[in-house]
Enzyme design. Structure first.
Site, PDB file in Angstrom:
ATOM      1  N   CYS A 119       0.806  -1.221   0.000  1.00 25.92           N
ATOM      2  CA  CYS A 119       0.000   0.000   0.000  1.00 25.92           C
ATOM      3  C   CYS A 119       0.840   1.272   0.000  1.00 25.92           C
ATOM      4  O   CYS A 119       0.339   2.347  -0.334  1.00 25.92           O
ATOM      5  CB  CYS A 119      -0.941  -0.011   1.202  1.00 25.92           C
ATOM      6  SG  CYS A 119      -1.999  -1.474   1.292  1.00 25.92           S
ATOM      7  N   HIS A 260      -3.720   6.757   3.179  1.00 27.91           N
ATOM      8  CA  HIS A 260      -4.073   5.504   2.514  1.00 27.91           C
ATOM      9  C   HIS A 260      -5.482   5.110   2.930  1.00 27.91           C
ATOM     10  O   HIS A 260      -5.829   5.128   4.113  1.00 27.91           O
ATOM     11  CB  HIS A 260      -3.074   4.417   2.893  1.00 27.91           C
ATOM     12  CG  HIS A 260      -3.485   3.047   2.462  1.00 27.91           C
ATOM     13  ND1 HIS A 260      -3.894   2.759   1.185  1.00 27.91           N
ATOM     14  CD2 HIS A 260      -3.565   1.873   3.171  1.00 27.91           C
ATOM     15  CE1 HIS A 260      -4.207   1.476   1.105  1.00 27.91           C
ATOM     16  NE2 HIS A 260      -4.009   0.928   2.294  1.00 27.91           N
ATOM     17  N   ASN A 290     -10.075  -0.738  -0.056  1.00 23.47           N
ATOM     18  CA  ASN A 290      -8.615  -0.635  -0.039  1.00 23.47           C
ATOM     19  C   ASN A 290      -8.078  -1.086  -1.395  1.00 23.47           C
ATOM     20  O   ASN A 290      -8.173  -2.255  -1.745  1.00 23.47           O
ATOM     21  CB  ASN A 290      -8.064  -1.521   1.079  1.00 23.47           C
ATOM     22  CG  ASN A 290      -6.556  -1.433   1.219  1.00 23.47           C
ATOM     23  OD1 ASN A 290      -5.863  -0.904   0.358  1.00 23.47           O
ATOM     24  ND2 ASN A 290      -6.040  -1.966   2.316  1.00 23.47           N
TER      25      ASN A 290
END
Length: 337
Positions: A119, A260, A290
């Protein structure tokens, strides 16, 4: 540019793409033992986009890249480096997805490679692009975060299948002589002792592809959710405080805090710890889930397309991912609104 004039790296444009298919929480209720209420309460996610079976990560990336190149008012011939941050590459180890993207865009004889930082990949890539540009080696870097995360999700595992979606975001990082347009600072770090918090066990040299590996489902993402949550909040808060203090920038000066987009509870906890105002925090997790390395550029693109991102706006990026990796960046938006 004069050889005696300092060169700065600037974020000149942004673009993104999400596949049209949407997987809602109600859809997941029919697949695993879960509920819309539980998912929203625990994560803030209401839906996520899922790529078709015939769409590869590179296909998503190409669509985002085309937008970014066009918005930078450049041609593909102007791009002299292609970076792709992904943990769901088209092929396991080679060729790099960046090479496939370059070919599909018609970019020839240009350096291209992938970044694997989960990520944190886009911000890791931003640090690499900054180094290439400010050293004078490259002028226009195409930086992409792209994921087909549905390809490594076990849709019988309710702890992970509710979290992830597919998508791509892209940016052009260009050389400029204007210090006000330059990336201010990037912090990036890692700690491999927490590798098992978030990982895909196979295939790899530890667990090569075998029938047994497939039967055990080791090709799917595995996560220690509670442990990852606690460490993410602690690490992200500390990292943001450090980069702001190092650059003597108070939190209230940030126009857009772009974390994020993993979990609303993490974003909310970090935002409150830093005394960020609600209007400063960019949220897209509810509609995309996500999307790993694509998360931050997709979020930047959202506020760009909504008309909320303007030339000179100060952005604070903050991310945390498998590895474990984490990174933060301070930069102005140097593109046209």
């Amino acid at each position: 540019m004069s050889s005696s004039t300092p060169i700065y790296a600037s974020l000149r444009s942004i673009g993104a793409y999400v596949p049209p298919k949407i997987l809602t929480n109600e859809d997941l209720e029919k697949m695993v033992e879960t509920s819309d209420e539980w998912i929203v309460k625990r994560t803030g996610i209401r839906e996520r986009h899922i790529a078709d079976t015939d769409q590869a990560t590179s296909d998503l990336a190409v669509e985002a890249a085309r937008d970014a190149i066009a918005r930078a008012e450049l041609e593909t011939e102007d791009i002299d480096l292609v970076l792709c941050a992904t943990v769901t590459p088209d092929y396991f180890n080679m060729p790099a997805t960046a090479c496939i993207i370059s070919d599909k865009l018609g970019i020839r004889n240009v350096q291209a490679f992938d970044i694997s930082a989960a990520c944190s990949g886009f911000v890791y890539g931003l640090s690499i692009a900054k180094a290439f540009v400010e050293s004078g080696m490259k002028k226009n870097v195409l930086l992409i975060g792209a994921e087909k995360f549905s390809s490594i999700v076990d849709y019988t595992d309710r702890s992970t299948c509710i979290l992830f979606g597919d998508g791509a975001g892209a940016a052009v990082i260009s050389a400029t002589e204007d210090p006000d347009e330059g990336i201010i600072d990037i912090h990036a770090s890692a700690d491999g002792s927490y590798a098992d918090f978030l990982m895909t066990p196979a295939p790899g040299s530890v667990h090569p592809a075998t029938c047994e590996v497939i039967e055990k489902g080791l090709q799917y993402v595995k996560m220690k959710g509670n442990e990852t949550f606690k460490l993410a909040v602690k690490t992200l808060t500390k990292d943001v405080r450090e980069i702001l203090e190092h650059n003597k920038i108070p939190a209230e000066r940030i126009d857009h805090f772009i974390p994020h987009q993993a979990n609303y509870r993490i974003i909310d906890a970090v935002g409150r710890a830093l005394n960020m105002r609600e209007d400063q925090i960019v949220l897209t997790v509810h509609k995309y889930g996500n999307t790993s390395a694509a998360s931050i550029p997709m979020a930047i693109n959202d506020i760009y397309e909504e008309g909320r991102l303007h030339y000179g706006d100060l952005m604070l990026l903050d991310t945390f991912g498998g590895g474990l990796t984490w990174a933060s960046a301070l930069l102005p938006f140097a593109g046209k609104a």
